[in-house]
Each structure stands twice: as C-alpha cells, then as structure tokens.
Design an enzyme around this catalytic site. Structure first.
Site, PDB file in Angstrom:
ATOM      1  N   LYS A  17      26.549   2.793  -6.397  1.00 37.28           N
ATOM      2  CA  LYS A  17      26.518   2.771  -4.956  1.00 37.28           C
ATOM      3  C   LYS A  17      26.258   3.963  -4.370  1.00 37.28           C
ATOM      4  CE  LYS A  17      30.754   4.441  -5.127  1.00 37.28           C
ATOM      5  NZ  LYS A  17      31.554   5.081  -6.088  1.00 37.28           N
ATOM      6  N   ARG A  91      39.131   4.918  -2.344  1.00 40.79           N
ATOM      7  CA  ARG A  91      40.197   4.339  -3.482  1.00 40.79           C
ATOM      8  C   ARG A  91      40.710   3.888  -3.579  1.00 40.79           C
ATOM      9  NH1 ARG A  91      36.254   8.271  -4.839  1.00 40.79           N
ATOM     10  NH2 ARG A  91      35.357   8.590  -7.423  1.00 40.79           N
ATOM     11  N   ARG A 125      22.865  10.469 -16.900  1.00 39.62           N
ATOM     12  CA  ARG A 125      22.881  10.700 -15.148  1.00 39.62           C
ATOM     13  C   ARG A 125      22.159  11.920 -14.517  1.00 39.62           C
ATOM     14  NH1 ARG A 125      26.636   7.988 -10.506  1.00 39.62           N
ATOM     15  NH2 ARG A 125      28.569   9.764 -12.133  1.00 39.62           N
ATOM     16  N   ARG A 158      26.325  16.161 -12.936  1.00 36.81           N
ATOM     17  CA  ARG A 158      27.493  16.706 -12.741  1.00 36.81           C
ATOM     18  C   ARG A 158      28.958  16.862 -13.591  1.00 36.81           C
ATOM     19  NH1 ARG A 158      29.369  12.053  -9.047  1.00 36.81           N
ATOM     20  NH2 ARG A 158      31.615  12.183  -9.959  1.00 36.81           N
ATOM     21  N   ARG A 169      37.749   7.891 -15.672  1.00 32.00           N
ATOM     22  CA  ARG A 169      37.198   7.232 -14.317  1.00 32.00           C
ATOM     23  C   ARG A 169      37.754   6.109 -14.669  1.00 32.00           C
ATOM     24  NH1 ARG A 169      32.206  10.962 -14.004  1.00 32.00           N
ATOM     25  NH2 ARG A 169      32.073   9.930 -11.747  1.00 32.00           N
TER      26      ARG A 169
HETATM   27  P1  AMP Z   1      32.538  10.344  -6.921  1.00 28.28           P
HETATM   28  O1  AMP Z   1      32.079  10.956  -6.481  1.00 28.28           O
HETATM   29  O2  AMP Z   1      32.861   9.073  -5.841  1.00 28.28           O
HETATM   30  O3  AMP Z   1      32.907   9.980  -8.125  1.00 28.28           O
HETATM   31  O4  AMP Z   1      34.518  11.361  -6.919  1.00 28.28           O
HETATM   32  C1  AMP Z   1      34.385  12.579  -7.702  1.00 28.28           C
HETATM   33  C2  AMP Z   1      35.594  13.209  -7.732  1.00 28.28           C
HETATM   34  O5  AMP Z   1      36.741  12.912  -6.361  1.00 28.28           O
HETATM   35  C3  AMP Z   1      36.183  11.827  -8.523  1.00 28.28           C
HETATM   36  O6  AMP Z   1      37.046  11.594 -10.187  1.00 28.28           O
HETATM   37  C4  AMP Z   1      37.595  12.475  -8.014  1.00 28.28           C
HETATM   38  O7  AMP Z   1      38.809  13.050  -8.764  1.00 28.28           O
HETATM   39  C5  AMP Z   1      38.059  12.812  -6.282  1.00 28.28           C
HETATM   40  N1  AMP Z   1      37.899  11.767  -5.530  1.00 28.28           N
HETATM   41  C6  AMP Z   1      36.700  11.116  -4.978  1.00 28.28           C
HETATM   42  N2  AMP Z   1      36.579  10.539  -3.566  1.00 28.28           N
HETATM   43  C7  AMP Z   1      38.455  10.381  -3.691  1.00 28.28           C
HETATM   44  C8  AMP Z   1      39.037   9.869  -3.208  1.00 28.28           C
HETATM   45  N3  AMP Z   1      38.545   8.510  -1.978  1.00 28.28           N
HETATM   46  N4  AMP Z   1      40.155   9.439  -3.006  1.00 28.28           N
HETATM   47  C9  AMP Z   1      40.456  10.203  -4.215  1.00 28.28           C
HETATM   48  N5  AMP Z   1      40.285  11.546  -5.022  1.00 28.28           N
HETATM   49  C10 AMP Z   1      38.568  10.940  -4.986  1.00 28.28           C
END
Ligand code: AMP
Length: 211
Positions: A17, A91, A125, A158, A169
């Site tokens: 993404k 999400r 990554r 990360r 996740r």
């Molecule tokens: P990502 O970078 O999209 O993988 O997000 C990393 C972490 O941020 C996730 O595992 C969640 O803990 C939090 N997070 C990101 N986007 C959301 C969202 N739309 N709603 C709730 N938590 C989020």
C-alpha cells in the site's frame, strides 16, 4: 480527475500500500494521508493522543477508535478541496461510516496479497524516515547499505515490524478490516488489485483502472 481524486487503499500490512500510495500521489498530484504515519508523529511529539495510543501501536492493536478517527478526519477536512489517498484509514466499518458522513470517495483499491508473502515482506522491510521510500533487506536493498537511494537519509526498521507483532497485525486486519471490503462492495466502490505481482505491475493495473 487529476488532483481531485479521492481514493482509499486497503491491504494487509506488507501488501505494498505505502509504495503504491507514493506513486499515486506523484502521478495524480494527491495528498497522501497514512493514518499510521499521522499516529507515529503524535507518539514522537508526545501529544495527549500519542500517549493514549502508543501502547496499542506497539501491540499492533486498533486502540481508542473515536480519538483516532477524529484525528484523521479533521486532517482530511483541512485538505478536502484537494484529492487524497487514504492509506491505513478506514480500518473498521465504524471508521468507514464516519468517513462517509464527511467525504466523497471515488474508488477503494483493495490490494490483495497472500499471508505468507506479506510476513516475508514485512520482516525484511526498511523505511526511509525522511521521504517514506520503502526497501527490503533481500528483495530490494538500497545501493548503499542502510542509506536511502533517493535522499541519503539513514534507513530505519519500524519497531512493530517484528514477527510477533506482524502476526497480530494480520489477525487484527482479518477481524476488523475484512468487513470493510463488504461495506465498500455494497457501496459499489471496491476494486480488487492482484498485489502478489511486483510493484510496477501492480501500479500499471491501478492506473489502467483509474484511467
Ligand atoms: P500502519 O502504519 O497502517 O501499519 O499502522 C500502524 C499502527 O497504527 C496500527 O497497528 C494501529 O495500532 C495504528 N493505526 C493506524 N491506522 C489506524 C486506524 N485507522 N485506526 C486505528 N489504529 C490505527
């Protein structure tokens, strides 16, 4: 529709993404809103929201959903005259419903990748903290070890890209995010993309679809 397209990217962690969002942003001149990046910034700045969500992010969980939803939607309100790509938001079906009240959406791109493939992608990554470029230890290493080819910044991993958090996740994604696909299918907005292909092929498929 250049500059005014409003897109959502859906895909499990490691689906590509982020890479596709950077390319789409450049081609169609869109703002790229990654909810994960927005939240990581809040944590780094030590804001009240950052303090409330950091332990959830460490575990790969969704956390205080209303707070997070408002943080992302108010940011979108500020740029809503322009087009955007949403990456990581919504999400959950709750977030999709809140978004629908505030924004028009033109298409939802679902980047579909098998689970084994995403675990391998994520655990290798490397990300550039400055320009967002994404690398992979084995499949797409930078020319100079640990340095971004594009801007020369030291690359980082990360903290939530370890195998335990990744599996969690993916589980959270299945439970909370999968129902989103039905939501957008019913809205007539869902477009499935084969994300198992390389990044160039995936991008070509998306641009053909958007016209
Ligand atoms: P990502 O970078 O999209 O993988 O997000 C990393 C972490 O941020 C996730 O595992 C969640 O803990 C939090 N997070 C990101 N986007 C959301 C969202 N739309 N709603 C709730 N938590 C989020």
């Amino acid at each position: 529709m250049n500059g005014t397209m409003k897109l959502i990217l859906i895909g499990q962690p490691g689906s590509g993404k982020g890479t596709q969002a950077i390319r789409l942003k450049e081609k169609y001149r869109l703002s790229h809103i990654s909810s994960g990046d927005v939240l990581r910034k809040e944590v780094a700045l030590g804001t009240d929201l950052g303090k409330a969500i950091s332990s959830y992010m460490d575990r790969g969980e969704i956390g205080p959903v209303e707070l997070i939803t408002e943080a992302v939607l108010s940011r979108l309100d500020r740029i809503s005259a322009e087009g955007f790509i949403l990456d990581g938001f919504p999400r959950t079906v709750f977030q999709a419903g809140e978004l629908k009240k505030r924004q028009r959406i033109d298409a939802v791109l679902f980047i579909d990748v098998p689970e084994d493939e995403v675990v391998d992608r994520i655990t290798g990554r490397l990300t550039c903290p400055s320009c967002g470029m994404i690398y992979h230890l084995r499949r797409k290493p930078p020319v100079r070890e640990n340095v971004c080819d594009g801007c020369g910044t030291a690359l980082s991993r990360r903290s939530d890209d370890n195998e335990d958090t990744v599996r969690n996740r993916i589980r959270v994604y299945r439970e909370d995010t999968f129902p989103l696909l039905d939501f957008y299918r019913e809205e007539g907005l869902l477009r499935r993309i084969n994300g198992a292909n390389d990044a160039d092929t995936v991008f070509a498929e998306i641009t053909a679809l958007l016209g």
